[in-house]
Design a protein around this motif. Structure first.
Motif, short mmCIF file in Angstrom:
data_model
loop_
_atom_site.label_atom_id
_atom_site.label_comp_id
_atom_site.label_asym_id
_atom_site.label_seq_id
_atom_site.Cartn_x
_atom_site.Cartn_y
_atom_site.Cartn_z
N PHE A 236 -4.21 5.40 -16.79
CA PHE A 236 -4.19 4.66 -15.52
C PHE A 236 -4.00 5.63 -14.35
N ILE A 237 -4.81 5.45 -13.31
CA ILE A 237 -4.76 6.31 -12.14
C ILE A 237 -3.81 5.73 -11.09
N THR A 238 -2.86 6.55 -10.67
CA THR A 238 -1.95 6.16 -9.59
C THR A 238 -2.05 7.20 -8.48
N SER A 239 -1.42 6.92 -7.37
CA SER A 239 -1.44 7.88 -6.27
C SER A 239 -0.35 8.94 -6.41
N SER A 240 0.81 8.57 -6.99
CA SER A 240 1.93 9.53 -6.93
C SER A 240 2.94 9.42 -8.07
N SER A 241 2.61 8.82 -9.18
CA SER A 241 3.55 8.70 -10.28
C SER A 241 3.76 10.04 -10.98
N ARG A 242 4.97 10.25 -11.52
CA ARG A 242 5.24 11.45 -12.32
C ARG A 242 4.89 11.23 -13.78
#
Length: 312
Positions: A89-95
């Protein structure tokens, strides 16, 4: 509830724009709303750790390639290949999931490192969060070093947004799924369910806040036109523009071209439509990246010699 699961849950239940395939959305929902309880103490590995483990497997299998995720290292061999892994899954800013912001930082670091001579995007994702992809796109388009993408199994929506911008784009097998170019939002209206439980929702706005959350309320009432025009269409136009600028066969394609309206294709049709350039194994892709890296180094060396002659 651990931080990673909480983050993705919040992302899925908000009304943000999504660039994602139906399969990837279903997979993400199952991931964060499992049928069995998630351990309160189980902390997932950070995405950077997962990438390093994946790279270690590749390095063990193909030791003849200088490939790295340590983009700022001063100890890399010449003509190294930067490994950018875009899985899940693509997120903007997850670690804990792929992060568009982190990829941007990695690209900038790798581009600045003289020992790195090629960027390799290894992608298996059905897409995800749309926000920040425009900034990431600007960074990718500014890269001077060679870029190669290998789609493995899935390159859909936001993942295709990222991968299609490489100069050379390949699939791993004949059965990879490519495309789903488009923008959507997806959420549930629970009001009727809660009403059956005897719970009544009450909303009160300030006298000068009559437009607050109007688009959301309109969508719940079946009026979607304003939300589409104000939010989804502008994001989608940026997406389509990026695809047209990146893929020659689609540059002048008509607006009714299925590939630009969200259709998904298997590899051979994706090649015919120009979504990808061809099919290569991981070994073949690494070899191709190695050759591009060597050519880049030769070009850099030639330019330096020319400047030295000019300045002498």
């Amino acid at each position: 509830m651990n931080e990673a699961i909480t983050y993705l849950r919040q992302l899925l239940i908000t009304r943000q724009g999504l660039l994602i395939t139906a399969e990837a959305y279903a997979s993400a929902v199952m991931d964060v709303f499992p049928l069995t309880p998630v351990s309160q103490f189980a902390m997932p590995k950070k995405y950077s750790e997962i990438c390093q483990q994946a790279l270690s497997v590749i390095q063990a299998e193909y030791p003849d390639f200088n490939i790295t995720t340590d983009f700022s290292s001063n100890e890399l061999a010449d003509s190294s290949i930067a490994y950018h892994r875009v899985f899940g899954f693509i997120t903007s800013s997850s670690r804990y999931y792929f992060s568009s912001k982190q990829l941007e930082k990695d690209l900038i670091a790798a581009e600045a490192n003289p020992a790195i001579s090629c960027h390799f995007f290894h992608i298996n994702s059905g897409g995800g969060e749309a926000w920040y992809l425009d900034r990431l796109s600007e960074t990718i388009s500014s890269l001077k070093k060679p870029t190669v993408t290998l789609f493995e199994m899935a390159g859909g929506s936001a993942a295709y947004y990222i991968g299609c911008q490489a100069k050379h784009v390949f699939c791993l097998t004949d059965n990879d799924l490519i495309g789903c170019i488009g923008t959507m939002t997806d959420f549930y209206d629970w009001d009727s369910y809660f009403a059956k439980l005897g719970l009544k929702r009450i909303t009160v706005r300030a006298s000068k806040s009559d437009l607050k959350n109007k688009e959301h309320d309109d969508m719940c009432a079946g009026k979607t036109e304003e939300f589409i025009n104000k939010f989804l269409d502008p994001m989608n136009e940026l997406f389509l523009q990026t695809v047209r600028n990146s893929r020659k066969k689609l540059k002048d394609a008509p607006e009714d071209e299925p590939a630009l309206r969200g259709a998904t294709f298997m590899t051979q049709v994706a090649i015919e439509k120009g979504l990808v350039d061809g099919k290569k194994s991981l070994l073949e892709t690494l070899q191709y990246a190695k050759e591009l890296a060597a050519k880049w180094d030769t070009q850099v060396s030639t330019r330096k010699k020319a400047l030295n002659i000019f300045n002498s």
